[in-house]
Design a protein around this motif. Sequence first.
Motif, mmCIF file in Angstrom:
data_model
loop_
_atom_site.group_PDB
_atom_site.id
_atom_site.type_symbol
_atom_site.label_atom_id
_atom_site.label_comp_id
_atom_site.label_asym_id
_atom_site.label_seq_id
_atom_site.Cartn_x
_atom_site.Cartn_y
_atom_site.Cartn_z
ATOM 1 N N VAL A 257 -3.194 63.067 -22.346
ATOM 2 C CA VAL A 257 -1.919 62.800 -21.682
ATOM 3 C C VAL A 257 -1.848 63.577 -20.380
ATOM 4 O O VAL A 257 -2.203 64.754 -20.322
ATOM 5 C CB VAL A 257 -0.769 63.222 -22.607
ATOM 6 N N VAL B 35 15.110 65.534 -23.657
ATOM 7 C CA VAL B 35 14.563 64.203 -23.421
ATOM 8 C C VAL B 35 15.610 63.358 -22.699
ATOM 9 O O VAL B 35 16.733 63.231 -23.170
ATOM 10 C CB VAL B 35 14.194 63.542 -24.762
ATOM 11 N N ASN C 178 15.026 79.069 -20.817
ATOM 12 C CA ASN C 178 15.704 79.626 -21.975
ATOM 13 C C ASN C 178 15.819 81.136 -21.757
ATOM 14 O O ASN C 178 14.808 81.826 -21.757
ATOM 15 C CB ASN C 178 14.824 79.344 -23.202
ATOM 16 N N LYS D 280 0.365 65.348 -17.536
ATOM 17 C CA LYS D 280 1.723 65.864 -17.373
ATOM 18 C C LYS D 280 1.955 66.131 -15.897
ATOM 19 O O LYS D 280 1.151 66.779 -15.243
ATOM 20 C CB LYS D 280 1.880 67.159 -18.159
ATOM 21 N N ILE E 41 3.553 61.924 -18.721
ATOM 22 C CA ILE E 41 4.859 62.520 -19.021
ATOM 23 C C ILE E 41 5.373 63.170 -17.741
ATOM 24 O O ILE E 41 4.659 63.959 -17.116
ATOM 25 C CB ILE E 41 4.741 63.598 -20.114
ATOM 26 N N VAL F 42 11.038 78.240 -22.334
ATOM 27 C CA VAL F 42 11.672 77.082 -21.722
ATOM 28 C C VAL F 42 12.228 76.200 -22.818
ATOM 29 O O VAL F 42 11.864 76.337 -23.974
ATOM 30 C CB VAL F 42 10.691 76.267 -20.871
ATOM 31 N N LYS F 43 13.120 75.274 -22.437
ATOM 32 C CA LYS F 43 13.528 74.271 -23.398
ATOM 33 C C LYS F 43 13.506 72.912 -22.704
ATOM 34 O O LYS F 43 13.747 72.804 -21.513
ATOM 35 C CB LYS F 43 14.909 74.573 -23.969
ATOM 36 N N PHE F 44 13.179 71.930 -23.470
ATOM 37 C CA PHE F 44 13.039 70.578 -22.941
ATOM 38 C C PHE F 44 14.152 69.701 -23.458
ATOM 39 O O PHE F 44 14.592 69.835 -24.587
ATOM 40 C CB PHE F 44 11.707 69.971 -23.380
ATOM 41 N N SER G 299 -1.311 80.972 -21.441
ATOM 42 C CA SER G 299 -0.241 80.052 -21.770
ATOM 43 C C SER G 299 -0.060 79.053 -20.643
ATOM 44 O O SER G 299 -0.124 79.386 -19.480
ATOM 45 C CB SER G 299 1.018 80.866 -21.989
ATOM 46 N N LYS G 300 0.179 77.804 -21.012
ATOM 47 C CA LYS G 300 0.291 76.769 -19.998
ATOM 48 C C LYS G 300 1.474 77.024 -19.095
ATOM 49 O O LYS G 300 1.417 76.871 -17.896
ATOM 50 C CB LYS G 300 0.528 75.430 -20.676
ATOM 51 N N LEU G 301 2.577 77.401 -19.732
ATOM 52 C CA LEU G 301 3.791 77.565 -18.941
ATOM 53 C C LEU G 301 3.658 78.726 -17.991
ATOM 54 O O LEU G 301 4.193 78.693 -16.890
ATOM 55 C CB LEU G 301 4.976 77.789 -19.874
ATOM 56 N N ALA G 302 2.941 79.756 -18.399
ATOM 57 C CA ALA G 302 2.795 80.899 -17.511
ATOM 58 C C ALA G 302 2.078 80.498 -16.235
ATOM 59 O O ALA G 302 2.427 80.959 -15.157
ATOM 60 C CB ALA G 302 2.034 82.016 -18.218
ATOM 61 N N PHE H 225 4.647 67.836 -13.308
ATOM 62 C CA PHE H 225 5.853 68.654 -13.153
ATOM 63 C C PHE H 225 6.449 68.351 -11.788
ATOM 64 O O PHE H 225 5.846 68.658 -10.761
ATOM 65 C CB PHE H 225 5.497 70.136 -13.251
ATOM 66 N N GLU I 104 -7.664 72.159 -16.712
ATOM 67 C CA GLU I 104 -7.870 72.493 -18.125
ATOM 68 C C GLU I 104 -6.743 71.928 -18.964
ATOM 69 O O GLU I 104 -6.929 71.632 -20.130
ATOM 70 C CB GLU I 104 -7.887 74.002 -18.337
ATOM 71 N N LEU J 55 11.257 64.205 -19.172
ATOM 72 C CA LEU J 55 11.813 65.384 -19.822
ATOM 73 C C LEU J 55 12.415 66.287 -18.768
ATOM 74 O O LEU J 55 11.914 66.363 -17.659
ATOM 75 C CB LEU J 55 10.718 66.184 -20.543
#
Lengths: 144, 574
Positions: free
Chosen positions: B2, B510, B526, B4, B123, B506-508, B153-156, B6, B26, B521
Amino acid sequence: TSAVWLAAYGLFALCENSIVLSAAIFITLIGLIVYLHFVKVDQESLLIIGSLGIQVTSSYASGKESTTFIEMSQVKDVVINEAIHMQKVIYYLCILIRDPQDPLGVSEVVPLFQSSKPRLDCLVEVYKSCQEILAQREMAPKSS
Amino acid sequence: MVLKVFFPTCCSSAESGILIGRWISEQNSAVILAVVHFPFIPGQVKQYLSQVQQVTKIKVSVLGSWSNSQQEKEESLSKFLEDLGTIFAHEPWIQISKERDSKFWSCSTLQKESNNSKEEEIILVYYDQRKVMLSQLHPPMDTTTERKADDASKLATVFDTVANSKILFMTDRYDDGPIKLTHWQSDGVEASIIVELLKQASVPACLLLTFLLSLISVVCKNRMLKYWPLSFLWSKLSTCEQLGHRLQHLQIISSSKKAQNQTQLMRKANIFVSLLIDVALGILLMSWLYRKNRIGHLADTLIPVADRVAKELQDLLQWLMGAPAGLKMNRALDQVLGRFFLYHIHLWISYIHLMSPFIEMILWYVGLSTCLGLTVALCILSDIIALLTFHIYCFYVYGARLYCLKVYGLSSLWRLFRGKKWNVLRQRVDSCSYDLDQLFIGTLLFTILLFLLPTTALYYLVFTLLRLLVVVVQGLIHLLVDLIDSLPLYSIILRLCRSYRLAAGVKFRVLEQMHGKPLRLLMQINPLSYGSVVQMYSLPTYSCYPKDSWTSLCKKLFLGELIYPWKHKGEKQD
């Protein structure tokens, strides 16, 4: 419960001073608000996005929502655990978190739906959908 | 896999153009930082991007195209956009397009070298650029340790990318440059006058402060002050400890090197705000105290209070010398101990009366030092209490020593009574044969001590209770001072007002979906909970709480050993 408390306090305090009565009402109201905001859970939801992660939300009766998001790389698996509590066996769904040092070990277990405590048939359905999504991430090979 | 994407929310109303950002291979995700509008020259765009890459050390490149069509879809525009894909070679080339009235966007990718003909799922994750740039993810990633890219971490990485590309956001649409960008600051760079003024003023202020502090520390380290008994006095008074602690804080703030990372910056800010609030409260207290000559009133009531305390003690001793609580005391010992303590109190009262004319002046000058902070005022209060109840402390020490001696004597003679002895070499009790006269005297002494035990024990009990009362009061004051010292006020206020700066995750959410279009999304920050904010950023204090557990405390009390309630860090452990 609040009506019962109010009546009890009212009866008790009428014999003394009116300030006691109003203070009791005030305290009961504050206690009710605190309970609704911090204790009573209205709804719990689980959102799984296959490539991003798992998000667990619980919304309280006062509208407050508390969320935790766990990234997919940290999630090892989602399983149904059995626990023996007093005289019965209860089932709960939980997320197993991967241990960074030990690739085969589990560092933490996060239980889900703690307040709503659905029964086994509900849990099995949720479990099946979770496993479908988790299986996809194992299947797709990393393409550059 | 998938894909993504941003996408910043501020760019959703931008004109058509090409997307620039960072491609994280990655994780198969693209972080879009800005949109470059037509017209542009591809060579200039590439040059600009390489400049940005040099400064920020992030691989910024052209990722795809964005079309925001106000009219119906134009075939030529879409062909043009596809051609762009050949100029800026990027794999995969992302095309996002938005129709005028529809909320749903369509997104597709072009892969030139792919073997699989499967449509990749996409996404779209919207994020608020300004908030993500300013926020800091907790727990902070350790950049010094070696970690593999897929461990991170991906978000980091996403947060890192946006935070490090500050330079990209510096040009706004009013600048005349070869390239026109759209990002969160494209309507004008944000800056506030107050912040700029403060930044300019802070440099000379810091220099001045460092100079003053070095002077003060030179004075403090003067050899004369280190001689006993002055050094003993300094270590006992908690005010000096608190002042030293604050001095250290000031040194940290006024040091001229910049904070290395986020934690140091937060710590500096916390110290600064805490010091400010402390001094403000202290000045408030001082103005309240001096307003209606309250200091005078305080000094006037101090002597009668001390007198009253002494009188109460005298009454207590008289009661003990009689038949306290119906217990029968040994008359002679009672009288001796009672008279000894009474004389002591008499000495103390005359000393206080001697000092009384000077009390008001001393108090007035000491009260001036409350402007240094509320914590200093509380420490002074604690020290005054300690000084006023000094005689209780003396009595406690006398009573404890007597009791301790008695207990040791009793235990040793009890062993003699049974025919045993303490072997110092082997640290155990051994049997021993005593002579007859040794046994006789020993038993006699044992009986005497045993029957005198209740009297001494009662005096010890009474004075220990009084001393514990004073210790509890002082302990509460110290607890309050510690609380004020270590509370991270700046972090709490930050969490209250700008909660996106401290992020726990974080929070997602939909957003509405339509079949055939990619999933959308919304990513929100958070914030950290208040408990973890306080835990993470609380400042270290200088006192450590008593290491004795309750059982060892009771044991010490029973045996009559002296209790030292607080040990400060840096004192030798004996």
